[in-house]
Enzyme design. Structure first.
Site, mmCIF file in Angstrom:
data_model
loop_
_atom_site.group_PDB
_atom_site.id
_atom_site.type_symbol
_atom_site.label_atom_id
_atom_site.label_comp_id
_atom_site.label_asym_id
_atom_site.label_seq_id
_atom_site.Cartn_x
_atom_site.Cartn_y
_atom_site.Cartn_z
ATOM 1 N N LYS A 1 -1.650 -18.768 0.464
ATOM 2 C CA LYS A 1 -0.265 -18.051 0.741
ATOM 3 C C LYS A 1 -0.279 -17.931 2.363
ATOM 4 C CE LYS A 1 1.802 -13.679 0.236
ATOM 5 N NZ LYS A 1 2.283 -12.506 -0.870
ATOM 6 N N SER B 1 7.126 -14.079 2.700
ATOM 7 C CA SER B 1 8.425 -14.267 3.451
ATOM 8 C C SER B 1 8.433 -13.722 4.890
ATOM 9 C CB SER B 1 9.417 -13.640 2.570
ATOM 10 O OG SER B 1 9.449 -12.137 2.552
ATOM 11 N N GLY B 2 7.577 -12.529 4.873
ATOM 12 C CA GLY B 2 7.035 -12.497 6.468
ATOM 13 C C GLY B 2 8.148 -11.879 7.436
ATOM 14 N N LYS C 1 -5.776 -10.890 -4.199
ATOM 15 C CA LYS C 1 -5.197 -11.369 -2.669
ATOM 16 C C LYS C 1 -5.831 -10.575 -1.755
ATOM 17 C CE LYS C 1 -1.568 -9.612 -0.197
ATOM 18 N NZ LYS C 1 0.128 -9.171 0.227
ATOM 19 N N ARG D 1 8.986 -8.515 0.442
ATOM 20 C CA ARG D 1 10.724 -8.034 0.702
ATOM 21 C C ARG D 1 11.801 -8.942 0.511
ATOM 22 N NH1 ARG D 1 8.550 -7.654 6.880
ATOM 23 N NH2 ARG D 1 7.100 -9.126 5.930
ATOM 24 N N SER E 1 5.596 -16.475 -2.832
ATOM 25 C CA SER E 1 4.735 -15.126 -3.423
ATOM 26 C C SER E 1 5.535 -13.987 -2.321
ATOM 27 C CB SER E 1 3.530 -15.267 -3.045
ATOM 28 O OG SER E 1 2.822 -14.082 -3.301
ATOM 29 N N ARG F 1 8.943 1.538 2.975
ATOM 30 C CA ARG F 1 10.358 1.026 2.188
ATOM 31 C C ARG F 1 11.239 1.849 1.578
ATOM 32 N NH1 ARG F 1 8.192 -3.005 4.654
ATOM 33 N NH2 ARG F 1 7.109 -4.605 3.968
ATOM 34 N N GLU G 1 -4.750 -15.441 2.137
ATOM 35 C CA GLU G 1 -3.463 -15.181 2.929
ATOM 36 C C GLU G 1 -3.773 -15.261 4.246
ATOM 37 O OE1 GLU G 1 -1.070 -12.019 1.366
ATOM 38 O OE2 GLU G 1 0.449 -12.292 2.929
ATOM 39 N N SER H 1 0.799 -0.958 0.163
ATOM 40 C CA SER H 1 0.242 0.137 0.027
ATOM 41 C C SER H 1 0.859 1.383 -0.118
ATOM 42 C CB SER H 1 -0.748 -0.111 1.279
ATOM 43 O OG SER H 1 0.097 0.157 2.322
#
Ligand code: 13P
Length: 338
Positions: free
Chosen positions: A216, A258-259, A133, A289, A286, A30, A174, A23
């Site tokens: 996911k 990847s979390g 998603k 990061r 999926s 980031r 997810e 978002s």
């Protein structure tokens, strides 16, 4: 194409999904981390650099976009969904409106965005998206997640999935059990198991065609502040065990998030899962990061050298592609010369 075929294509061996659906708020974080201003142009430039990389053809089956990007036109004049399709990849769209405070709970979250979703799906389909998603989040502590949090998020995920399939698109389901905290890998196993079990109960109640879905989930892993770090073999074994226990056979595959794992950890763990995979499920990535971090750092330093940024991204995408077939190793990783 039928949703069952699209779902299969999304988890095909050798490829995975690029999650570029941050978002604007998350993109702000980031870009700030690499000292770049978060403008619409900068968001487009970075993302377009990734979407026009050569690994899009070889290692990326689909791209999850934020609504802003789905509607943008690339600097070369092609609409972004077209640019993605041109490389043989499928454009997708994040449709949830984010995790909001869950009333009646103690600071837990429920994902919102169902109101008006049917109308939005029609528009996204016209713009070229073929999958969607929706992310639910669960934190682990001595009292979390509560039954209320697990049930309300599963209910929303199932209603979302049914609406998405009605629009002839594939829902990525997810449920993310967050890594934050000092919990052990076994605690993560128990919570992930409860969460997945409830999600599939609700998906069934809502008559979702599981063959036209992709799961996911998080990997089963220790909390980021846990002193006992689990080894790759244990993470792979417990993740596979947990998924085997809770996933119906009809689901074509899994695309892990990847979390918060590092780029290499995420690649290595997926590779190990595929090494020991004795199921009919395909296991792929999926990643957000874990696919973009190095490329983002390179881009921030050398914005005009697109080729250099793409080389970094291509390497990461290729390494993850290899891990979907258990073909990744340290030597391959180190073969990269910047
Ligand atoms: P990470 O891989 O950075 O966890 O992001 C994946 C994602 O799409 C989260 O919703």
């Amino acid at each position: 194409m039928s949703i069952e075929k699209i779902a299969k294509q999304m988890v095909e061996k050798g490829k995975g999904i690029l999650a570029a659906d941050e978002s604007t708020g998350t993109m702000e974080k980031r870009l700030k981390s690499v000292n770049v201003e978060c403008t619409e142009k900068n968001r487009l430039n970075f993302r377009e650099t990734l979407f026009s990389s050569s690994s899009m053809k070889t290692s990326i089956s689909g791209v999850i976009l934020f609504e802003e990007t789905l509607k943008q036109t690339s600097n070369s004049g092609i609409p972004i969904p077209e640019l993605i399709k041109k490389s043989g990849s499928i454009p997708g769209i994040k449709v949830d409106k984010g995790a909001k405070l869950l009333s009646g709970s103690d600071q837990e979250k429920v994902t919102e965005g169902l109101d008006g979703l049917r109308g939005r799906m029609e528009e996204y389909y016209k713009l070229g998206a073929r999958f969607a998603k929706w992310r639910a989040v669960y934190s682990i502590s001595s009292k979390h997640p509560s039954e209320q949090c697990i049930k309300s998020n599963a209910h929303a995920l199932a209603r979302y999935a049914a609406i998405v399939q009605e629009a002839n698109m594939v829902p990525i389901v997810e449920p993310e059990v967050l890594m934050d905290g000092d919990h052990t890998i076994d605690k993560c196993y128990d919570i992930t198991s409860r969460v997945l079990n409830e999600c599939y109960k609700e998906l069934e109640i809502h008559n979702v065609n599981l063959k036209g879905t992709v799961l996911k989930p998080n990997m089963v892993i220790h909390g980021s502040n846990c002193k006992q770090k689990a080894k790759t073999e244990e993470i792979a074994k417990k993740t596979l065990e947990c998924l085997k226990k809770n996933m119906p056979k009809e689901v074509p595959g899994v695309a892990f998030l990847s979390g918060g794992q590092s780029e290499i950890e995420a690649t290595k763990n997926l590779n190990e899962i595929n090494k020991i995979n004795d199921t009919s499920f395909n296991f792929t990535f999926s990643y957000g990061r874990a696919l973009q971090q190095s490329a983002l750092k390179t881009w921030a330093k050398s914005m005009t050298d697109i080729k250099k940024v793409q080389k970094v991204f291509d390497h990461r995408a290729t390494m993850n592609g290899a891990s979907t077939e258990a073909k990744w190793n340290e030597k391959l990783e180190q073969s990269f010369v910047a």
